[in-house]
Design a protein around this motif. Structure first.
Motif, PDB file in Angstrom:
ATOM      1  N   GLU A   1       0.442  -1.866  -0.387  1.00  0.00           N
ATOM      2  CA  GLU A   1      -0.472  -0.167   0.051  1.00  0.00           C
ATOM      3  C   GLU A   1       1.011   1.159   0.074  1.00  0.00           C
ATOM      4  OE1 GLU A   1      -2.796  -0.209   3.593  1.00  0.00           O
ATOM      5  OE2 GLU A   1      -3.963  -1.944   2.598  1.00  0.00           O
ATOM      6  N   ARG A   2       2.231   0.936   0.223  1.00  0.00           N
ATOM      7  CA  ARG A   2       2.778   2.149   0.556  1.00  0.00           C
ATOM      8  C   ARG A   2       4.367   1.943  -0.424  1.00  0.00           C
ATOM      9  NH1 ARG A   2       4.428   2.174   6.612  1.00  0.00           N
ATOM     10  NH2 ARG A   2       5.589   3.801   6.229  1.00  0.00           N
ATOM     11  N   THR A   3       3.688   1.623  -1.280  1.00  0.00           N
ATOM     12  CA  THR A   3       4.890   1.322  -2.521  1.00  0.00           C
ATOM     13  C   THR A   3       5.677   2.698  -3.084  1.00  0.00           C
ATOM     14  OG1 THR A   3       4.286  -0.947  -3.182  1.00  0.00           O
ATOM     15  CG2 THR A   3       5.107  -0.154  -4.818  1.00  0.00           C
ATOM     16  N   ARG A   4       4.515   3.417  -3.893  1.00  0.00           N
ATOM     17  CA  ARG A   4       4.462   4.910  -4.166  1.00  0.00           C
ATOM     18  C   ARG A   4       5.503   6.002  -3.119  1.00  0.00           C
ATOM     19  NH1 ARG A   4       2.348   6.938  -8.418  1.00  0.00           N
ATOM     20  NH2 ARG A   4       2.421   9.333  -7.523  1.00  0.00           N
ATOM     21  N   GLU A   5       4.739   5.548  -1.783  1.00  0.00           N
ATOM     22  CA  GLU A   5       5.803   6.532  -0.761  1.00  0.00           C
ATOM     23  C   GLU A   5       7.057   5.908  -0.278  1.00  0.00           C
ATOM     24  OE1 GLU A   5       5.937   6.657   4.572  1.00  0.00           O
ATOM     25  OE2 GLU A   5       4.073   6.294   3.330  1.00  0.00           O
ATOM     26  N   ILE A   6       7.412   4.556  -0.541  1.00  0.00           N
ATOM     27  CA  ILE A   6       8.587   4.077  -0.435  1.00  0.00           C
ATOM     28  C   ILE A   6       9.765   4.388  -1.657  1.00  0.00           C
ATOM     29  CG2 ILE A   6      10.262   2.089  -0.466  1.00  0.00           C
ATOM     30  CD1 ILE A   6       7.646  -0.192   0.900  1.00  0.00           C
ATOM     31  N   GLY A   7       8.989   4.857  -2.701  1.00  0.00           N
ATOM     32  CA  GLY A   7       9.440   4.986  -4.334  1.00  0.00           C
ATOM     33  C   GLY A   7       9.942   6.298  -3.874  1.00  0.00           C
ATOM     34  N   ILE A   8       9.184   7.582  -3.485  1.00  0.00           N
ATOM     35  CA  ILE A   8       9.550   9.251  -2.799  1.00  0.00           C
ATOM     36  C   ILE A   8      11.226   8.486  -2.389  1.00  0.00           C
ATOM     37  CG2 ILE A   8       9.033  10.710  -2.032  1.00  0.00           C
ATOM     38  CD1 ILE A   8       5.854  10.317  -3.358  1.00  0.00           C
ATOM     39  N   ARG A   9      11.272   8.141  -1.337  1.00  0.00           N
ATOM     40  CA  ARG A   9      12.096   7.995  -0.580  1.00  0.00           C
ATOM     41  C   ARG A   9      13.068   7.500  -0.914  1.00  0.00           C
ATOM     42  NH1 ARG A   9      11.636   5.754   5.043  1.00  0.00           N
ATOM     43  NH2 ARG A   9      13.973   7.252   5.233  1.00  0.00           N
ATOM     44  N   LEU A  10      13.554   6.237  -1.912  1.00  0.00           N
ATOM     45  CA  LEU A  10      14.128   5.903  -2.515  1.00  0.00           C
ATOM     46  C   LEU A  10      14.668   7.456  -3.250  1.00  0.00           C
ATOM     47  CD1 LEU A  10      13.314   2.154  -2.718  1.00  0.00           C
ATOM     48  CD2 LEU A  10      15.190   3.607  -0.918  1.00  0.00           C
ATOM     49  N   ALA A  11      13.478   7.529  -4.262  1.00  0.00           N
ATOM     50  CA  ALA A  11      14.176   8.617  -5.016  1.00  0.00           C
ATOM     51  C   ALA A  11      15.406   9.859  -4.698  1.00  0.00           C
ATOM     52  CB  ALA A  11      12.789   8.700  -6.191  1.00  0.00           C
ATOM     53  N   ILE A  12      14.818  10.071  -3.243  1.00  0.00           N
ATOM     54  CA  ILE A  12      15.132  11.588  -2.791  1.00  0.00           C
ATOM     55  C   ILE A  12      15.940  11.283  -1.878  1.00  0.00           C
ATOM     56  CG2 ILE A  12      12.659  13.022  -2.737  1.00  0.00           C
ATOM     57  CD1 ILE A  12      12.783  12.450   0.046  1.00  0.00           C
ATOM     58  N   GLY A  13      16.824   9.992  -1.673  1.00  0.00           N
ATOM     59  CA  GLY A  13      18.212  10.204  -1.659  1.00  0.00           C
ATOM     60  C   GLY A  13      18.304   8.881  -0.581  1.00  0.00           C
ATOM     61  N   ALA A  14      17.127   8.552   0.000  1.00  0.00           N
ATOM     62  CA  ALA A  14      16.691   7.550   1.137  1.00  0.00           C
ATOM     63  C   ALA A  14      17.919   6.523   0.945  1.00  0.00           C
ATOM     64  CB  ALA A  14      15.498   7.313   2.125  1.00  0.00           C
ATOM     65  N   LEU A  15      18.386   5.577   1.537  1.00  0.00           N
ATOM     66  CA  LEU A  15      18.914   4.577   1.820  1.00  0.00           C
ATOM     67  C   LEU A  15      18.519   3.291   2.122  1.00  0.00           C
ATOM     68  CD1 LEU A  15      22.349   5.212   3.474  1.00  0.00           C
ATOM     69  CD2 LEU A  15      21.857   5.650   1.059  1.00  0.00           C
ATOM     70  N   GLY A  16      19.123   2.558   1.100  1.00  0.00           N
ATOM     71  CA  GLY A  16      18.393   1.121   1.308  1.00  0.00           C
ATOM     72  C   GLY A  16      17.961   0.537   3.014  1.00  0.00           C
ATOM     73  N   ARG A  17      18.925   0.619   3.256  1.00  0.00           N
ATOM     74  CA  ARG A  17      19.396   0.099   5.066  1.00  0.00           C
ATOM     75  C   ARG A  17      18.317   0.566   5.912  1.00  0.00           C
ATOM     76  NH1 ARG A  17      24.308   2.113   4.362  1.00  0.00           N
ATOM     77  NH2 ARG A  17      24.388   4.175   5.781  1.00  0.00           N
ATOM     78  N   GLU A  18      17.621   2.394   5.382  1.00  0.00           N
ATOM     79  CA  GLU A  18      17.080   3.006   5.946  1.00  0.00           C
ATOM     80  C   GLU A  18      15.843   2.528   5.824  1.00  0.00           C
ATOM     81  OE1 GLU A  18      19.711   7.718   6.238  1.00  0.00           O
ATOM     82  OE2 GLU A  18      17.729   6.751   4.791  1.00  0.00           O
ATOM     83  N   VAL A  19      15.135   2.490   4.998  1.00  0.00           N
ATOM     84  CA  VAL A  19      13.662   1.872   4.430  1.00  0.00           C
ATOM     85  C   VAL A  19      13.864   0.517   5.168  1.00  0.00           C
ATOM     86  CG1 VAL A  19      12.183   1.294   2.367  1.00  0.00           C
ATOM     87  CG2 VAL A  19      13.482   3.012   2.048  1.00  0.00           C
TER      88      VAL A  19
END
Length: 207
Positions: free
Chosen positions: A110-128
């Motif tokens: 359900e939060r796929t787009r939210e995860i995509g936005i976070r990763l797109a603006i520089g969030a690291l995989g380990r942070e997610v």
């Protein structure tokens, strides 16, 4: 048996004033530390047969019980019950863990787009990964708190009914609480890893 329900008195007075006979129902024999219980059982059996005039070949008209054997039997039964309850607890944890994993998988979807936005603006995989892992742990700990409260409440209610004391053991409660957190880590890792490995572009296109 409650030791407060015993009355100790001279056997002669008991037989003369209360029983009206010379019968003896039970005899307790204490052994010194290191004594051979099997040998003593044999000697006591021979002595009882002599005193009761039981002929060779006739069956004993008395019973001789070894408390060590009874304690061993009780310990074996208790171990079996403990293993049985442990199996039930393991199944319950497995079902609960699968439930947590399913909830987290739905949350990730359900939060796929939210995860995509976070990763797109520089969030690291380990942070997610850490974000969703913490959510799974919190969910599991919350369930653990509810289980502990219900368990203690039920035990406090049932103990007086069964006539057993209610004992609150803080160490057991802490272990149960920590174990619920471990369940969250184990079963929440897969959904969290799935979220951390998402491709940002594919996640942003998800509808």
């Amino acid at each position: 048996m409650d030791q407060d329900d015993f009355i100790l008195m001279p056997i002669k007075a008991l037989q003369r004033r209360i029983l009206g006979n010379t019968d003896v129902g039970t005899i307790y024999i204490s052994l010194q530390s290191g004594a051979n219980s099997q040998q003593i059982q044999t000697e006591v059996t021979e002595l009882m047969r002599q005193r009761r005039r039981i002929r060779a070949g006739e069956e004993d008209d008395f019973e001789l019980d070894d408390m060590a054997q009874i304690a061993s039997t009780v310990a074996s039964t208790t171990g079996t019950l403990t293993a049985f309850l442990g199996a039930i607890a393991a199944i319950s944890l497995l079902v609960g863990g699968i439930g947590i994993m399913n909830i987290m998988l739905v949350s990730v979807t359900e939060r796929t787009r939210e995860i995509g936005i976070r990763l797109a603006i520089g969030a690291l995989g380990r942070e997610v990964l850490l974000q969703f892992l913490i959510e799974a742990i919190i969910l599991s700990l919350f369930g653990g708190i509810i289980g502990i409260v219900l368990g203690l409440g039920l035990a406090a209610f049932v103990a007086p009914v069964l006539g057993v004391p209610f004992v609150f053991n803080l160490n057991i409660v802490v272990i149960a609480f920590l174990f619920s957190g471990i369940v969250g880590v184990v079963f929440g890792f897969f959904p969290a890893r799935r979220a951390a490995l998402m491709d940002p572009i594919d996640a942003l296109r998800y509808e």
